[in-house]
Design a protein around this motif. Sequence first.
Motif, PDB file in Angstrom:
ATOM      1  N   THR A 276     -35.069  -7.601 -24.168  1.00  0.00           N
ATOM      2  CA  THR A 276     -35.041  -7.236 -22.744  1.00  0.00           C
ATOM      3  C   THR A 276     -36.319  -6.542 -22.297  1.00  0.00           C
ATOM      4  O   THR A 276     -36.880  -6.903 -21.249  1.00  0.00           O
ATOM      5  N   PRO A 277     -36.868  -5.546 -23.024  1.00  0.00           N
ATOM      6  CA  PRO A 277     -38.143  -4.963 -22.602  1.00  0.00           C
ATOM      7  C   PRO A 277     -39.286  -5.973 -22.573  1.00  0.00           C
ATOM      8  O   PRO A 277     -40.151  -5.917 -21.693  1.00  0.00           O
ATOM      9  N   MET A 280     -38.860  -8.006 -19.453  1.00  0.00           N
ATOM     10  CA  MET A 280     -39.257  -7.228 -18.280  1.00  0.00           C
ATOM     11  C   MET A 280     -40.779  -7.109 -18.194  1.00  0.00           C
ATOM     12  O   MET A 280     -41.371  -7.200 -17.104  1.00  0.00           O
ATOM     13  N   HIS A 281     -41.429  -6.909 -19.320  1.00  0.00           N
ATOM     14  CA  HIS A 281     -42.895  -6.818 -19.323  1.00  0.00           C
ATOM     15  C   HIS A 281     -43.522  -8.121 -18.848  1.00  0.00           C
ATOM     16  O   HIS A 281     -44.512  -8.123 -18.100  1.00  0.00           O
ATOM     17  N   SER A 290     -38.616  -0.307 -18.079  1.00  0.00           N
ATOM     18  CA  SER A 290     -37.977  -0.705 -19.341  1.00  0.00           C
ATOM     19  C   SER A 290     -37.259   0.471 -19.974  1.00  0.00           C
ATOM     20  O   SER A 290     -36.143   0.335 -20.494  1.00  0.00           O
TER      21      SER A 290
END
Length: 431
Positions: A276-277, A280-281, A290
């Motif tokens: 997920t991070p 998002m990045h 994040s």
Amino acid sequence: MTTPVPALIKDLPRAQAQRRILIVLIVAQVLSGAGLAAGVTVGALLAQDMLGTTSLAGVLAALGTAGSALAAVAVGRISQARGRRPGLAAGYLAGAVGSAGIIAAALVGDAVLLFAAMFLYGAGTATNLQARYAGADLAAPAHRARAVSTVLVATTLGGVAGPTLVSPTSDLAHLLGIPDLAGPFLLAGAAYATAALVLGIWLRPDPLLLARALDDDTPPPAFVPQGERATPANTRPADTGDRPRPAERGRRSGVLIGTLVMVVTQLVMVAIMTMTPVHMHDHGHGAAASGLVIAVHIGAMYLPSPLTGWLVDRYDRLTIATASALSLLAAGIVAAGAPGDSVAPLAVALALLGLGWNLGLVAGTAIITDAVPLATRARTQGLVDVCIAIAGAAGGMASGLVVAGAGYPLLAIGGGILALVIVPAVAAAPR
């Protein structure tokens, strides 16, 4: 009509000891949670800084997971032979030694020492998770899940405090001439060592040893198949041959179902959380966004524990296990459909992901504890946690490959669908 005095005398120390044990475990979990969170926050960054590349940063996490798996076996075996107190204390002490080794590796710039120390540091993670079993040893069957959840939620307090101390410990490391990124491992080492000291001194009476002394360890009826009645321990029907008795089959079924629930929830949770991070990045979100999403996720992993424990005790272990699968499915659907430029839907998705993990862990732990006799409980629980650690490592490694080949939405929806494996397994389980 006479009052059953012996039974009351027998029950009195159990209740008093359980209260004392939970208090000691809560203190130790707050400490270990702070150490665990502080180290995890900067572990990959320290590896990247020392090695000069991000490609080996994942190896550091994998070594920590491998160390956690080995420690789960060791803590389980020590606990089985000598009790929870020496088992848990030894695990936390190993985590403290690993923290010291990481600091030494950062001082001398030795990557091999860093990897070896991270392997040992993983013992703290395994011990933190194993402590939940100690909370259930003396608990009455109708209160086991609540005892487990009490120990779990205590980790949250330390887990929230740990990352906030990263900056102060980095400053302290700078004053001591230690690389700044190694500073949080000062906190981790001190926290693990103090947790070991607290358990070694105050976890008395030992919950597992006292449970063995107080109970006659009769076969638990929770997982005996419907329509069958467990035979007495010293008898066997003449026509059964070498077939396992119903109580034995029920125990095996409980272990398998409890392990499946926790392994699947761990694998799905780690896979989606890990990427997920990164997702998002790739869509332009910064570290703050994040961090917010991950903080929501961690809160959902632990904070619902008291409610989850009540639900598992009040209703049925298998019903809540099914709810965990549905929560993970909902998390996957929301994450897969979340717009790339929006933070709120991903926060909701990871909250559902954390909740699904929490439901599965508390229900699975209660199922295992119900099914396994005291004579082999700690050893079996250690082996179950090895499976959980391996599932987490597999989820983390596979998630990157899936995202690289098919994208984050497919990972999210695929993880949610995989969680549904729990539903038919639970439906087929004897109640």
